[in-house]
Scaffold this motif. Structure first.
Motif, PDB file in Angstrom:
ATOM      1  N   THR A   1      11.910  -5.540   1.089  1.00 57.81           N
ATOM      2  CA  THR A   1      12.452  -6.541   0.232  1.00 57.81           C
ATOM      3  C   THR A   1      11.390  -7.538   0.330  1.00 57.81           C
ATOM      4  O   THR A   1      11.043  -7.819   1.106  1.00 57.81           O
ATOM      5  CB  THR A   1      13.770  -7.106   0.720  1.00 57.81           C
ATOM      6  OG1 THR A   1      14.938  -5.819   0.848  1.00 57.81           O
ATOM      7  CG2 THR A   1      14.475  -8.195   0.029  1.00 57.81           C
ATOM      8  N   CYS A   2      11.213  -8.078  -1.045  1.00 55.13           N
ATOM      9  CA  CYS A   2      10.276  -8.844  -0.954  1.00 55.13           C
ATOM     10  C   CYS A   2      10.730 -10.300  -0.545  1.00 55.13           C
ATOM     11  O   CYS A   2      11.660 -10.740  -0.537  1.00 55.13           O
ATOM     12  CB  CYS A   2       9.875  -9.265  -2.601  1.00 55.13           C
ATOM     13  SG  CYS A   2       8.685 -10.588  -2.757  1.00 55.13           S
ATOM     14  N   GLU A   3       9.745 -10.747   0.446  1.00 61.24           N
ATOM     15  CA  GLU A   3      10.059 -11.951   1.286  1.00 61.24           C
ATOM     16  C   GLU A   3      10.064 -13.377   0.528  1.00 61.24           C
ATOM     17  O   GLU A   3      10.833 -14.159   0.598  1.00 61.24           O
ATOM     18  CB  GLU A   3       9.217 -12.320   2.525  1.00 61.24           C
ATOM     19  CG  GLU A   3       9.494 -10.837   3.581  1.00 61.24           C
ATOM     20  CD  GLU A   3       8.871 -11.245   4.777  1.00 61.24           C
ATOM     21  OE1 GLU A   3       8.066 -11.984   5.001  1.00 61.24           O
ATOM     22  OE2 GLU A   3       9.025 -10.070   5.721  1.00 61.24           O
TER      23      GLU A   3
ATOM     24  N   GLU B   1      12.302 -12.993  -8.908  1.00 62.06           N
ATOM     25  CA  GLU B   1      11.832 -14.138  -9.796  1.00 62.06           C
ATOM     26  C   GLU B   1      12.143 -15.454  -8.917  1.00 62.06           C
ATOM     27  O   GLU B   1      12.929 -15.469  -7.813  1.00 62.06           O
ATOM     28  CB  GLU B   1      12.937 -14.287 -10.904  1.00 62.06           C
ATOM     29  CG  GLU B   1      14.376 -14.581 -10.567  1.00 62.06           C
ATOM     30  CD  GLU B   1      15.293 -14.558 -11.733  1.00 62.06           C
ATOM     31  OE1 GLU B   1      14.837 -14.202 -12.921  1.00 62.06           O
ATOM     32  OE2 GLU B   1      16.245 -14.961 -11.744  1.00 62.06           O
ATOM     33  N   VAL B   2      11.193 -16.370  -9.331  1.00 59.58           N
ATOM     34  CA  VAL B   2      11.444 -17.594  -8.619  1.00 59.58           C
ATOM     35  C   VAL B   2      11.865 -18.603  -9.379  1.00 59.58           C
ATOM     36  O   VAL B   2      11.409 -18.559 -10.862  1.00 59.58           O
ATOM     37  CB  VAL B   2       9.985 -18.054  -7.841  1.00 59.58           C
ATOM     38  CG1 VAL B   2       9.867 -17.176  -6.702  1.00 59.58           C
ATOM     39  CG2 VAL B   2       9.186 -17.856  -9.069  1.00 59.58           C
ATOM     40  N   GLN B   3      12.830 -19.652  -9.131  1.00 60.33           N
ATOM     41  CA  GLN B   3      13.135 -20.493 -10.186  1.00 60.33           C
ATOM     42  C   GLN B   3      12.490 -22.106  -9.871  1.00 60.33           C
ATOM     43  O   GLN B   3      11.870 -22.388  -9.029  1.00 60.33           O
ATOM     44  CB  GLN B   3      14.832 -20.820  -9.943  1.00 60.33           C
ATOM     45  CG  GLN B   3      15.418 -19.430 -10.402  1.00 60.33           C
ATOM     46  CD  GLN B   3      17.020 -19.455  -9.928  1.00 60.33           C
ATOM     47  OE1 GLN B   3      17.361 -20.628  -9.259  1.00 60.33           O
ATOM     48  NE2 GLN B   3      17.810 -18.769 -10.803  1.00 60.33           N
TER      49      GLN B   3
ATOM     50  N   THR C   1       5.390 -13.737  -8.189  1.00 61.46           N
ATOM     51  CA  THR C   1       3.854 -13.109  -8.242  1.00 61.46           C
ATOM     52  C   THR C   1       3.628 -12.200  -6.966  1.00 61.46           C
ATOM     53  O   THR C   1       2.605 -11.343  -7.226  1.00 61.46           O
ATOM     54  CB  THR C   1       2.872 -14.197  -8.168  1.00 61.46           C
ATOM     55  OG1 THR C   1       3.185 -15.095  -7.240  1.00 61.46           O
ATOM     56  CG2 THR C   1       2.962 -15.120  -9.625  1.00 61.46           C
ATOM     57  N   VAL C   2       4.395 -12.306  -5.992  1.00 62.48           N
ATOM     58  CA  VAL C   2       4.335 -11.618  -4.892  1.00 62.48           C
ATOM     59  C   VAL C   2       4.527 -10.054  -5.112  1.00 62.48           C
ATOM     60  O   VAL C   2       3.837  -8.988  -4.683  1.00 62.48           O
ATOM     61  CB  VAL C   2       4.922 -11.956  -3.602  1.00 62.48           C
ATOM     62  CG1 VAL C   2       4.575 -11.164  -2.463  1.00 62.48           C
ATOM     63  CG2 VAL C   2       4.375 -13.591  -3.254  1.00 62.48           C
TER      64      VAL C   2
ATOM     65  N   THR D   1      10.678  -5.889  -4.546  1.00 56.84           N
ATOM     66  CA  THR D   1      10.480  -5.023  -3.455  1.00 56.84           C
ATOM     67  C   THR D   1       8.959  -5.056  -3.448  1.00 56.84           C
ATOM     68  O   THR D   1       8.318  -4.982  -4.511  1.00 56.84           O
ATOM     69  CB  THR D   1      11.124  -3.667  -3.458  1.00 56.84           C
ATOM     70  OG1 THR D   1      10.719  -3.107  -4.871  1.00 56.84           O
ATOM     71  CG2 THR D   1      12.524  -3.635  -3.405  1.00 56.84           C
ATOM     72  N   THR D   2       8.411  -4.764  -2.093  1.00 58.50           N
ATOM     73  CA  THR D   2       6.995  -4.349  -2.059  1.00 58.50           C
ATOM     74  C   THR D   2       6.721  -3.228  -1.489  1.00 58.50           C
ATOM     75  O   THR D   2       7.748  -2.403  -0.734  1.00 58.50           O
ATOM     76  CB  THR D   2       6.399  -5.470  -1.268  1.00 58.50           C
ATOM     77  OG1 THR D   2       6.968  -5.332   0.231  1.00 58.50           O
ATOM     78  CG2 THR D   2       6.346  -6.742  -1.743  1.00 58.50           C
TER      79      THR D   2
END
Ligand SMILES: [Zn+2]
Ligand SMILES: [Zn+2]
Length: 387
Positions: free
Chosen positions: A170-172, A179-181, A198-199, A205-206
């Motif tokens: 899971t993307c941290e 998405e980021v708000q 962007t990560v 997920t990464t």
């Protein structure tokens, strides 16, 4: 139903709602008009003015306090009317909130596609390949070998993109939302807009340990050999579709289709118009006058045709069903033989005398050209009245 105050604007009228409209009706009316008049979707300068009015009306009527002022006959946006009027007010020249952000504010992003992490596995793109064929191949069909350069499923990870024995994480940065708000303060209140993370590129997920073969893409580029069955009667520019032989998608997604586009090489004898073929055959003047029998080499046969006595230059012979087979249905196009009549050149003395005698017997007057002057000087003399 005019308001008692003459300077107050008819905010209800601008949105086209009744005075007892519910919040929901006001919201719906605004949304509908914003779709119609937002400068992002309507470049008309008048639309821009109209959009300002719509915004003002919505700002007032969606706010209980301001709406109350309107219902009492006031104008909360008028200078000194208890409104704002300052910078950032709807009448101001500040930049518009983006159309998408307005839609997102109402629909939670429904207008711009669903929110949340985007799937790693997506369908692949179609591919197109150009195939050059000779007329015989397009006319009668062929099984053509082709070489296809596309992405195919990575067999090391079967499309998952992860190295053996490892998993997605899971993307941290976005907590798996993809998405980021960001929050924008506008006349609508706070408009929350979301941008892809962007990560993780929006996946949520990464891949901590990517598959060594495909570097996490789930697919690899490779060259394959296929055989494509070309039916009889295809034409230049037609496309044959090979289902799911196109690009495999990211994450091993279903392959797109492969289109094989037919390009027919020009033939040195026949030109093709639809399913009809045309060719030119030159016959000597004597044969055209006396009639003759020709052997024409058609696409897949030899045809004997009679040239009638007295055939004129530009005459056409039509050989039925000797053209290209129809792609759909049965039957074939026709073959048209266009006849050119060749006038003899370089007559020797005997031939010339015979031809002059022939002309004489026909009563056809043939002026004799002088050796020095030639045709053009005689023309000039004729115009000068010396002839
Ligand atoms: Zn792989
Ligand atoms: Zn992320």
């Amino acid at each position: 139903m005019r308001t008692p105050n003459p300077v107050a604007r008819d905010y209800y009228g601008i949105l086209g709602v009744s005075r007892d409209a519910s919040d929901d009706e006001i919201k719906r009316a605004y949304r509908k008009l914003a779709r119609q008049f937002h400068p992002d979707v309507n470049p008309d300068p008048e639309a821009q003015e109209k959009f300002k009015d719509i915004n003002a009306a919505y700002e007032v009527l969606s706010d209980d306090r301001k709406r109350q002022i309107v219902d009492l006959g006031g104008d909360p946006l008028a200078p000194g009317g208890g409104g704002m009027g300052g910078p950032g007010g709807p009448g101001g020249a500040g930049p518009f909130v983006g159309f998408q952000d307005i839609m997102d504010a109402f629909f939670g992003g429904a207008a711009g596609g669903s929110r949340g992490p985007r799937p790693r596995t997506r369908p692949g793109a179609d591919a197109i390949l150009r195939l050059e064929l000779d007329l015989n191949e397009t006319a009668f069909g062929v099984e053509a070998p082709i070489t296809v350069d596309t992405a195919v499923l990575c067999t090391t990870c079967s499309g998952a993109g992860t190295a053996a024995g490892t998993h997605l994480a899971t993307c941290e940065a976005c907590g798996g939302r993809g998405e980021v708000q960001s929050v924008q303060r506008t006349f609508l209140g706070q408009v929350v807009s979301a941008r892809p993370c962007t990560v993780c590129q929006g996946f949520g997920t990464t891949i901590p340990h990517p598959c060594p073969t495909c570097a996490g893409d789930g697919r690899v580029r490779t060259r394959r050999s296929l055989t494509v069955k070309i039916p009889a009667g295809v034409e230049d520019g037609m496309r044959i579709r090979l289902a799911q032989q196109g690009e495999v998608g990211p994450g091993g997604g279903t392959a797109g289709d492969l289109y094989v586009e037919i390009h027919e090489r020009p033939h040195d004898v026949y030109s093709r118009k639809g399913d009809d073929l045309h060719c030119r055959v030159t016959v000597p003047m004597t044969a055209a006058a006396l009639g003759t029998r020709l052997t024409i080499k058609a696409l897949d046969s030899e045809e004997v045709v009679d040239v009638k006595p007295g055939t004129q230059p530009g005459s056409t012979l039509r050989l039925r069903a000797r053209g290209v087979p129809h792609l759909r249905g049965t039957g074939r196009g026709d073959l048209y033989v266009h006849l050119d009549v060749r006038t003899p050149t370089k007559l020797d003395a005997d031939q010339e005398r015979m031809l002059r005698d022939f002309a004489k017997t026909r009563g056809e007057e043939v002026a004799e050209l002088t050796k020095q002057g030639g045709f053009f000087s005689r023309m000039r003399d004729a115009f000068n009245g010396h002839a």
